[in-house]
Design a protein around this motif. Structure first.
Motif, mmCIF file in Angstrom:
data_model
loop_
_atom_site.group_PDB
_atom_site.id
_atom_site.type_symbol
_atom_site.label_atom_id
_atom_site.label_comp_id
_atom_site.label_asym_id
_atom_site.label_seq_id
_atom_site.Cartn_x
_atom_site.Cartn_y
_atom_site.Cartn_z
ATOM 1 N N GLY A 74 4.042 8.857 11.328
ATOM 2 C CA GLY A 74 5.349 8.961 11.960
ATOM 3 C C GLY A 74 5.888 7.642 12.452
ATOM 4 N N LEU A 75 5.321 6.540 11.974
ATOM 5 C CA LEU A 75 5.743 5.203 12.407
ATOM 6 C C LEU A 75 6.714 4.553 11.427
ATOM 7 N N LEU A 76 6.941 5.207 10.307
ATOM 8 C CA LEU A 76 7.833 4.690 9.266
ATOM 9 C C LEU A 76 8.526 5.875 8.624
ATOM 10 N N ASP A 77 9.846 5.786 8.483
ATOM 11 C CA ASP A 77 10.567 6.895 7.859
ATOM 12 C C ASP A 77 10.914 6.549 6.412
ATOM 13 N N PRO A 78 11.024 7.562 5.546
ATOM 14 C CA PRO A 78 11.257 7.316 4.121
ATOM 15 C C PRO A 78 12.513 6.509 3.826
ATOM 16 N N ALA A 79 13.565 6.682 4.617
ATOM 17 C CA ALA A 79 14.804 5.942 4.370
ATOM 18 C C ALA A 79 14.595 4.447 4.580
ATOM 19 N N THR A 80 13.861 4.089 5.636
ATOM 20 C CA THR A 80 13.561 2.678 5.874
ATOM 21 C C THR A 80 12.670 2.128 4.777
ATOM 22 N N LEU A 81 11.686 2.912 4.363
ATOM 23 C CA LEU A 81 10.806 2.474 3.280
ATOM 24 C C LEU A 81 11.612 2.190 2.021
ATOM 25 N N ASP A 82 12.559 3.041 1.710
ATOM 26 C CA ASP A 82 13.394 2.832 0.529
ATOM 27 C C ASP A 82 14.213 1.548 0.657
ATOM 28 N N ARG A 83 14.747 1.284 1.850
ATOM 29 C CA ARG A 83 15.520 0.051 2.048
ATOM 30 C C ARG A 83 14.628 -1.179 1.902
ATOM 31 N N LEU A 84 13.392 -1.099 2.374
ATOM 32 C CA LEU A 84 12.473 -2.221 2.221
ATOM 33 C C LEU A 84 12.204 -2.495 0.739
ATOM 34 N N HIS A 85 12.010 -1.442 -0.021
ATOM 35 C CA HIS A 85 11.723 -1.634 -1.441
ATOM 36 C C HIS A 85 12.926 -2.173 -2.203
ATOM 37 N N ARG A 86 14.110 -1.843 -1.748
ATOM 38 C CA ARG A 86 15.305 -2.370 -2.408
ATOM 39 C C ARG A 86 15.430 -3.876 -2.217
ATOM 40 N N ARG A 87 14.760 -4.411 -1.205
ATOM 41 C CA ARG A 87 14.764 -5.861 -1.007
ATOM 42 C C ARG A 87 13.983 -6.595 -2.096
ATOM 43 N N LEU A 88 13.193 -5.851 -2.843
ATOM 44 C CA LEU A 88 12.448 -6.468 -3.942
ATOM 45 C C LEU A 88 13.295 -6.608 -5.206
ATOM 46 N N GLY A 89 14.515 -6.100 -5.175
ATOM 47 C CA GLY A 89 15.367 -6.180 -6.360
ATOM 48 C C GLY A 89 15.069 -5.053 -7.332
ATOM 49 N N ARG A 90 15.385 -5.297 -8.576
ATOM 50 C CA ARG A 90 15.230 -4.269 -9.588
ATOM 51 C C ARG A 90 13.758 -3.948 -9.836
ATOM 52 N N LEU A 91 13.422 -2.668 -9.704
ATOM 53 C CA LEU A 91 12.099 -2.165 -10.037
ATOM 54 C C LEU A 91 12.269 -0.954 -10.952
ATOM 55 N N ASP A 92 11.316 -0.745 -11.834
ATOM 56 C CA ASP A 92 11.373 0.419 -12.711
ATOM 57 C C ASP A 92 10.803 1.661 -12.044
ATOM 58 N N GLY A 93 10.154 1.481 -10.925
ATOM 59 C CA GLY A 93 9.653 2.622 -10.174
ATOM 60 C C GLY A 93 8.771 2.182 -9.026
ATOM 61 N N VAL A 94 8.692 3.041 -8.002
ATOM 62 C CA VAL A 94 7.815 2.811 -6.862
ATOM 63 C C VAL A 94 7.027 4.088 -6.614
ATOM 64 N N TRP A 95 5.716 3.955 -6.470
ATOM 65 C CA TRP A 95 4.848 5.094 -6.213
ATOM 66 C C TRP A 95 4.089 4.842 -4.927
ATOM 67 N N VAL A 96 4.182 5.799 -3.991
ATOM 68 C CA VAL A 96 3.680 5.609 -2.636
ATOM 69 C C VAL A 96 2.700 6.714 -2.269
ATOM 70 N N CYS A 97 1.551 6.318 -1.740
ATOM 71 C CA CYS A 97 0.663 7.258 -1.063
ATOM 72 C C CYS A 97 0.996 7.204 0.424
ATOM 73 N N PRO A 98 1.415 8.326 1.024
ATOM 74 C CA PRO A 98 1.793 8.314 2.437
ATOM 75 C C PRO A 98 0.646 8.651 3.379
ATOM 76 N N HIS A 99 -0.543 8.861 2.856
ATOM 77 C CA HIS A 99 -1.645 9.412 3.647
ATOM 78 C C HIS A 99 -2.524 8.335 4.276
ATOM 79 N N THR A 100 -3.207 8.711 5.353
ATOM 80 C CA THR A 100 -4.224 7.860 5.954
ATOM 81 C C THR A 100 -5.554 8.109 5.248
ATOM 82 N N ALA A 101 -6.492 7.196 5.447
ATOM 83 C CA ALA A 101 -7.811 7.368 4.827
ATOM 84 C C ALA A 101 -8.489 8.645 5.321
#
Length: 201
Positions: A74-101
């Motif tokens: 609960g320390l990061l929301d998906p919308a912010t994560l998406d904005r962070l990834h957009r800072r990397l420019g064009r990507l063909d895809g992003v795959w995220v594991c949201p889980h803790t160990a």
């Protein structure tokens, strides 16, 4: 969690990247290296776009495969994560594991689940693809998936790795050079990974 910026069904070969410590700088909290939780904390590492550009010029598809356990905390929301990834420019895809160990999921690296899912969505052959990261778990995920691993380290070993499919580079520029050299020489592994590399979930 999956975000695509290219339609599924693209053809070609792929280079997948870890994110934190590979494409952007870690954030220090309480003496520990953690991930950015806000755009103000985001700092891209040098050479990201140059690396992507060289690989795209060779017709590579570019994806990011990353563990982001702060989503579950609960320390990061998906919308912010998406904005962070957009800072990397064009990507063909992003795959995220949201889980803790502790959640013992099937998708957290060093599991190969996300890499296999990414390759399937982009229709690339993992045996002819590459994964670039900065941690041993990144290399293990690559080997588990049957693709070639390039591990970023400031101290590149003087001798080549004795582990088939594992290579080292000091930075992203050299990582791209390694990938392109292996691509040209056909040195990428052609099988789905040796039986000695067992899946860790």
């Amino acid at each position: 969690m999956e975000h695509l910026t290219e339609p599924a069904g693209s053809r070609g070969w792929g280079v997948f990247f870890d994110r934190d410590g590979t494409l952007n700088a870690h954030v220090r909290r309480g003496g520990r290296r953690t991930s950015a939780r806000h755009e103000q904390e985001w700092t891209a590492l040098p050479g990201v776009q140059e690396c992507f550009g060289r690989l795209r010029a060779a017709d590579a598809l570019i994806g990011v495969v990353t563990n982001q356990p702060d989503l579950s905390r609960g320390l990061l929301d998906p919308a912010t994560l998406d904005r962070l990834h957009r800072r990397l420019g064009r990507l063909d895809g992003v795959w995220v594991c949201p889980h803790t160990a502790r959640q013992r999921c099937r998708c957290r690296k060093p599991s190969s689940v996300l890499l296999r899912r990414a390759a399937a969505r982009l229709s690339v052959d993992l045996a002819g693809s590459y994964f670039v990261g900065d941690r041993p778990t990144d290399a293990q995920a690559a080997l588990n998936a049957g693709c070639t691993a390039v591990l970023l380290t400031p101290r590149v070993p003087a001798r080549p790795s004795l582990i088939a499919g594992l290579h080292y580079a000091p930075d992203l520029w050299e990582a791209a050079s390694t990938v392109l050299h292996l691509r040209r020489t056909g040195a990428a592994r052609r099988e789905n990974g040796p039986a000695s590399h067992k899946e860790t979930v």
